[in-house]
Design an enzyme around this catalytic site. Structure first.
Site, PDB file in Angstrom:
ATOM      1  N   ASN A  89       0.679  -1.279   0.007  1.00 32.40           N
ATOM      2  CA  ASN A  89       0.134   0.173   0.060  1.00 32.40           C
ATOM      3  C   ASN A  89       0.791   1.227  -0.022  1.00 32.40           C
ATOM      4  OD1 ASN A  89      -2.499   1.673   1.033  1.00 32.40           O
ATOM      5  ND2 ASN A  89      -0.891   2.025   2.565  1.00 32.40           N
ATOM      6  N   TYR A 154       3.826   9.627 -11.123  1.00 32.05           N
ATOM      7  CA  TYR A 154       2.766   8.725 -10.379  1.00 32.05           C
ATOM      8  C   TYR A 154       1.953   7.994 -11.242  1.00 32.05           C
ATOM      9  CZ  TYR A 154      -1.127   7.871  -6.990  1.00 32.05           C
ATOM     10  OH  TYR A 154      -1.894   7.240  -5.948  1.00 32.05           O
ATOM     11  N   LYS A 158       1.872   3.631 -11.353  1.00 30.82           N
ATOM     12  CA  LYS A 158       0.745   2.919 -11.069  1.00 30.82           C
ATOM     13  C   LYS A 158       0.607   1.905 -12.233  1.00 30.82           C
ATOM     14  CE  LYS A 158      -0.061   4.270  -6.849  1.00 30.82           C
ATOM     15  NZ  LYS A 158       0.123   3.230  -5.659  1.00 30.82           N
TER      16      LYS A 158
HETATM   17  P1  NAD Z   1      -1.130   8.397   2.897  1.00 30.13           P
HETATM   18  O1  NAD Z   1      -0.204   9.541   2.494  1.00 30.13           O
HETATM   19  O2  NAD Z   1      -2.213   8.907   3.823  1.00 30.13           O
HETATM   20  O3  NAD Z   1      -0.391   7.143   3.573  1.00 30.13           O
HETATM   21  C1  NAD Z   1       0.821   6.587   2.635  1.00 30.13           C
HETATM   22  C2  NAD Z   1       1.512   5.630   3.644  1.00 30.13           C
HETATM   23  O4  NAD Z   1       2.752   5.232   3.024  1.00 30.13           O
HETATM   24  C3  NAD Z   1       1.867   5.983   5.087  1.00 30.13           C
HETATM   25  O5  NAD Z   1       1.446   5.084   5.901  1.00 30.13           O
HETATM   26  C4  NAD Z   1       3.051   6.573   4.831  1.00 30.13           C
HETATM   27  O6  NAD Z   1       3.837   6.145   6.154  1.00 30.13           O
HETATM   28  C5  NAD Z   1       3.688   5.252   3.797  1.00 30.13           C
HETATM   29  N1  NAD Z   1       4.882   5.988   3.268  1.00 30.13           N
HETATM   30  C6  NAD Z   1       5.004   6.552   2.544  1.00 30.13           C
HETATM   31  N2  NAD Z   1       6.436   6.897   2.224  1.00 30.13           N
HETATM   32  C7  NAD Z   1       7.087   5.670   2.737  1.00 30.13           C
HETATM   33  C8  NAD Z   1       8.496   5.139   2.563  1.00 30.13           C
HETATM   34  N3  NAD Z   1       9.344   5.778   2.142  1.00 30.13           N
HETATM   35  N4  NAD Z   1       8.540   3.962   3.237  1.00 30.13           N
HETATM   36  C9  NAD Z   1       7.668   3.113   3.642  1.00 30.13           C
HETATM   37  N5  NAD Z   1       6.289   3.820   3.918  1.00 30.13           N
HETATM   38  C10 NAD Z   1       6.027   5.086   3.331  1.00 30.13           C
HETATM   39  O7  NAD Z   1      -1.495   7.875   1.484  1.00 30.13           O
HETATM   40  P2  NAD Z   1      -3.064   7.176   1.094  1.00 30.13           P
HETATM   41  O8  NAD Z   1      -3.891   8.138   0.536  1.00 30.13           O
HETATM   42  O9  NAD Z   1      -3.590   6.377   2.120  1.00 30.13           O
HETATM   43  O10 NAD Z   1      -2.416   6.171  -0.020  1.00 30.13           O
HETATM   44  C11 NAD Z   1      -2.239   4.922   0.202  1.00 30.13           C
HETATM   45  C12 NAD Z   1      -2.042   4.357  -1.053  1.00 30.13           C
HETATM   46  O11 NAD Z   1      -3.131   4.465  -1.897  1.00 30.13           O
HETATM   47  C13 NAD Z   1      -0.906   4.920  -2.029  1.00 30.13           C
HETATM   48  O12 NAD Z   1      -0.116   3.597  -2.906  1.00 30.13           O
HETATM   49  C14 NAD Z   1      -1.604   5.731  -2.949  1.00 30.13           C
HETATM   50  O13 NAD Z   1      -0.869   5.749  -4.222  1.00 30.13           O
HETATM   51  C15 NAD Z   1      -2.967   4.916  -3.108  1.00 30.13           C
HETATM   52  N6  NAD Z   1      -4.008   5.792  -3.521  1.00 30.13           N
HETATM   53  C16 NAD Z   1      -4.489   6.880  -2.769  1.00 30.13           C
HETATM   54  C17 NAD Z   1      -5.534   7.712  -3.296  1.00 30.13           C
HETATM   55  C18 NAD Z   1      -6.292   8.685  -2.473  1.00 30.13           C
HETATM   56  O14 NAD Z   1      -7.064   9.412  -3.026  1.00 30.13           O
HETATM   57  N7  NAD Z   1      -5.719   8.763  -1.214  1.00 30.13           N
HETATM   58  C19 NAD Z   1      -6.334   7.414  -4.526  1.00 30.13           C
HETATM   59  C20 NAD Z   1      -5.706   6.303  -5.290  1.00 30.13           C
HETATM   60  C21 NAD Z   1      -4.473   5.519  -4.954  1.00 30.13           C
END
Ligand code: NAD
Length: 246
Positions: A89, A154, A158
């Protein structure tokens, strides 16, 4: 749905990852929360203190370092007895224009969003192969389908996640290891929560369900793909985006 299973969730300290950790615990799994720093892992564990202490642990290996990841997975199997589910994730996003994009920023995003998925999947698959069973769920994005008009690193990362998902599903299927991904649309994590209400309304208007997604809704899809309920589902990219079309 996950009773007796052991899961690792990378980036499990907040957002979609943290919602997934909670959903997994609610469904009876034991969970190792992987975060980027000890203090954020400790904070997440503090926020999970209503769950049995022997069902959750936290670690912070560098996710693209094979030795550190192997050591962390070994700690998980030593503590919990197996590794049945990996959720890749952790991820970062980008918004820079191509004209301002620094090569090192492109590399950084690929390092976490792609290389770490490869490294963690390889380490987990080695354990799952010996166990005779496993499930890997990658967190992709709707931009893996549509692309994105800025921050090209980005969506590129993906698209690669989808490529890994479909390829590893083929390669690991004979070992009874399933590999799937969810592709969330805009999801109400800290970043979206910090936006002004009007902006969230503007983002929501063209979405057929007329709202952004909640992290718990993405987590539910991850639970399904991770569980035996999805025992014949592999190589799938499951959109969790309210039918968003860009
Ligand atoms: P967020 O920023 O709230 O959380 C990201 C998580 O990744 C955190 O727990 C952080 O500690 C961890 N992280 C960041 N850099 C890191 C590193 N170098 N090493 C280890 N861990 C690391 O993000 P989110 O929105 O919950 O996103 C989670 C996933 O969902 C991501 O892969 C993101 O691309 C994907 N995503 C999010 C959305 C959205 O709208 N929020 C939409 C589509 C996809």
């Amino acid at each position: 749905m996950l009773k007796g299973m052991v899961a690792v969730v990378t980036g499990g300290t907040r957002g979609i990852g943290f919602a997934t950790v909670k959903a997994f615990l609610d469904h009876g799994a034991k969970v190792a929360v992987f975060g980027s720093r000890q203090e954020t892992v400790d904070k997440a564990l503090e926020n999970l203190k209503d769950y049995p202490a022997d069902a959750v642990m936290g670690l912070c290996p560098a996710l693209n370092n094979p030795e550190e990841v192997k050591k962390a997975f070994d700690e998980v199997t030593a503590e919990f007895g197996s590794l049945d589910i990996l959720v890749n994730n952790a991820g970062i996003s980008a918004r820079e224009s191509l004209f301002d994009y620094k090569p090192e920023d492109f590399e950084n995003i690929m390092n976490l969003n792609v290389n770490a998925v490869f490294v963690c999947s390889q380490a987990a698959a080695r354990i799952m192969k010996d166990q005779g069973k496993g499930s890997i769920v990658n967190v992709s994005s709707m931009v893996s389908i549509y692309g994105q008009a800025a921050g090209c690193g980005y969506p590129t990362s993906k698209f690669a996640v989808n490529g890994l998902t479909k390829s590893l599903a083929r390669e690991l299927g004979p070992h009874n290891i399933r590999v799937n991904a969810v592709a969330p649309g805009v999801t109400n994590t800290d970043m979206v929560a910090a936006l002004p209400k009007e902006m969230v309304e503007r983002i929501s208007a063209p979405i057929p369900l007329r709202r952004v997604g909640e992290p718990e809704e993405v987590a539910n899809a991850i639970v399904f793909l991770a569980s035996d309920m999805a025992s014949y589902v592999t190589g799938t990219i499951l959109s969790v985006d309210g039918a968003t079309q860009v």
